[in-house]
Design an enzyme around this catalytic site. Structure first.
Site, PDB file in Angstrom:
ATOM      1  NE  ARG A   1     -34.403  27.710  41.744  1.00  0.00           N
ATOM      2  CZ  ARG A   1     -34.431  27.696  40.408  1.00  0.00           C
ATOM      3  NH1 ARG A   1     -35.165  26.789  39.775  1.00  0.00           N
ATOM      4  NH2 ARG A   1     -33.757  28.582  39.709  1.00  0.00           N
TER       5      ARG A   1
ATOM      6  CD  GLU B   1     -33.035  19.104  36.115  1.00  0.00           C
ATOM      7  OE1 GLU B   1     -34.250  18.994  35.860  1.00  0.00           O
ATOM      8  OE2 GLU B   1     -32.595  19.896  36.948  1.00  0.00           O
TER       9      GLU B   1
ATOM     10  CE  LYS C   1     -29.833  27.859  39.116  1.00  0.00           C
ATOM     11  NZ  LYS C   1     -29.871  26.811  38.084  1.00  0.00           N
TER      12      LYS C   1
END
Length: 341
Positions: free
Chosen positions: A80, A219, A183
């Site tokens: 990620r 989210e 992220k």
């Protein structure tokens, strides 16, 4: 360390002994370096300061009943982070370099890994920042990869107890086709205003709606959202949602252990009334049951708990995941790596 009350730790920063650093220069990554300094020296024109070239990860290490230290899904975090770096044109730390740095940071700070049964864990924070001096808007030529650790308690003060969240349509955390799936710090900066307002109103997080139409669930503050309806685990699908490693793990457990059907799809906000349980999930939050969702714009409220207790499915998923992380139950998926000291 003898006087540290592990079970009372907040989710905050505590100085540990060492952190690990590595630099990308002249088109290649160097060797890992160990330092006890908490300070980063950088040029005032570094791209991380001006153009947001920064990505980070979060993972945890746990001490088991056998005294051994286990780190959860380190390979998924490495992948990620590479995706986040690609998303904002930064050099990607190779997976082997990422994992070696995480292992080294845990080993060198072993005395800060909380004891088994304390409810605390060692939080591991890898990050990549653009260091190259750049006045024009373009990617840096130099980067730093850094890993530090700190012992933490539950992300939310309530721990594994139901807590309320709210919907506020006047705020977004990320734009369609933007950086929501990566992220990076900018997504979290964009959520601070709404998050602070929500906390002042007594909520632990904001459940954002899709940033384009305001019709679908997105989210949930710093975490993914999921809900239970009958024998189905439902979680939103959207290009602006961070792909949560915890959510992915819970989906696997929901299918294999609880034999639930899984639906990952756009979820209209109008479905909120049909759910029996709801929760937010992530590395920091693990699983935090949602007691109710208040839609502050529509003046409606949806309750998901009775007698302020977590729902049965949320509870089973939480305890099964924690048992694998701590080594209390077998790990058939190869999610856990034991850190050899």
């Amino acid at each position: 360390m003898e006087n540290l009350k592990w079970s009372e730790l907040p989710f905050g920063y505590m100085k540990t002994d060492y952190n690990i650093r590595c630099y990308f220069r002249n088109g290649q990554w160097g060797k890992l370096e160990v330092t006890s300094s908490e300070i980063i020296n950088m040029h005032m024109a570094s791209t991380c300061l001006h153009y947001g070239q920064e990505a980070f990860e979060g993972l945890k290490a746990f001490r088991g009943k056998d005294g051994r230290i286990r780190v959860f899904r380190m390979d998924a975090n490495a992948a990620r982070m590479q995706s986040s770096c690609r998303g904002i044109r930064m050099a990607e730390p190779p997976a082997a370099l990422f994992e070696e740095a995480v292992r080294k940071a845990i080993r060198l700070n072993e005395r800060f890994v909380p004891p088994y049964g304390s409810g605390a864990s060692l939080y591991v924070r890898p990050l990549v920042i653009g260091l190259g001096a750049q006045v024009g808007v373009s990617p840096a030529s130099e980067y730093m990869f850094l890993v530090f650790v700190t012992p933490v308690g539950p992300y939310f003060k309530t721990g594994f107890k139901p807590a309320p969240v709210c919907i506020m349509r006047s705020y977004d955390r990320a734009a369609p086709q933007g950086t929501g799936a990566f992220k990076v710090g900018g997504n979290y900066a964009a959520s601070l205003n709404a998050g602070c307002i929500a906390q002042k109103k007594g909520y632990v997080a904001v459940l954002y709606l899709d940033p384009k139409e305001k019709k679908y669930l997105d989210e949930c503050g710093p975490a993914n959202f999921f809900a239970i309806r009958g024998d189905t685990y439902v979680t939103p699908a959207s290009g602006s949602i961070l792909p949560s490693i915890t959510n992915r793990s819970l989906i696997q457990l929901a299918e294999d252990v609880l034999h639930l059907r899984v639906e990952r799809r756009p979820i209209p906000v109008t479905e909120l009334a049909s759910f029996e349980e709801a929760a937010e999930c992530g590395t920091a939050a693990v699983v935090t049951p949602i007691s109710r969702i208040d839609d502050l714009d529509e003046n409606t409220s949806f309750a998901y708990t009775r007698d302020d207790k977590p729902g049965a499915v949320c509870e089973q998923l939480y305890h099964r995941l924690r048992a694998i992380q701590c080594g209390d139950e077998p790990d058939p998926y190869g999610w856990v790596e034991i850190i050899e000291m």
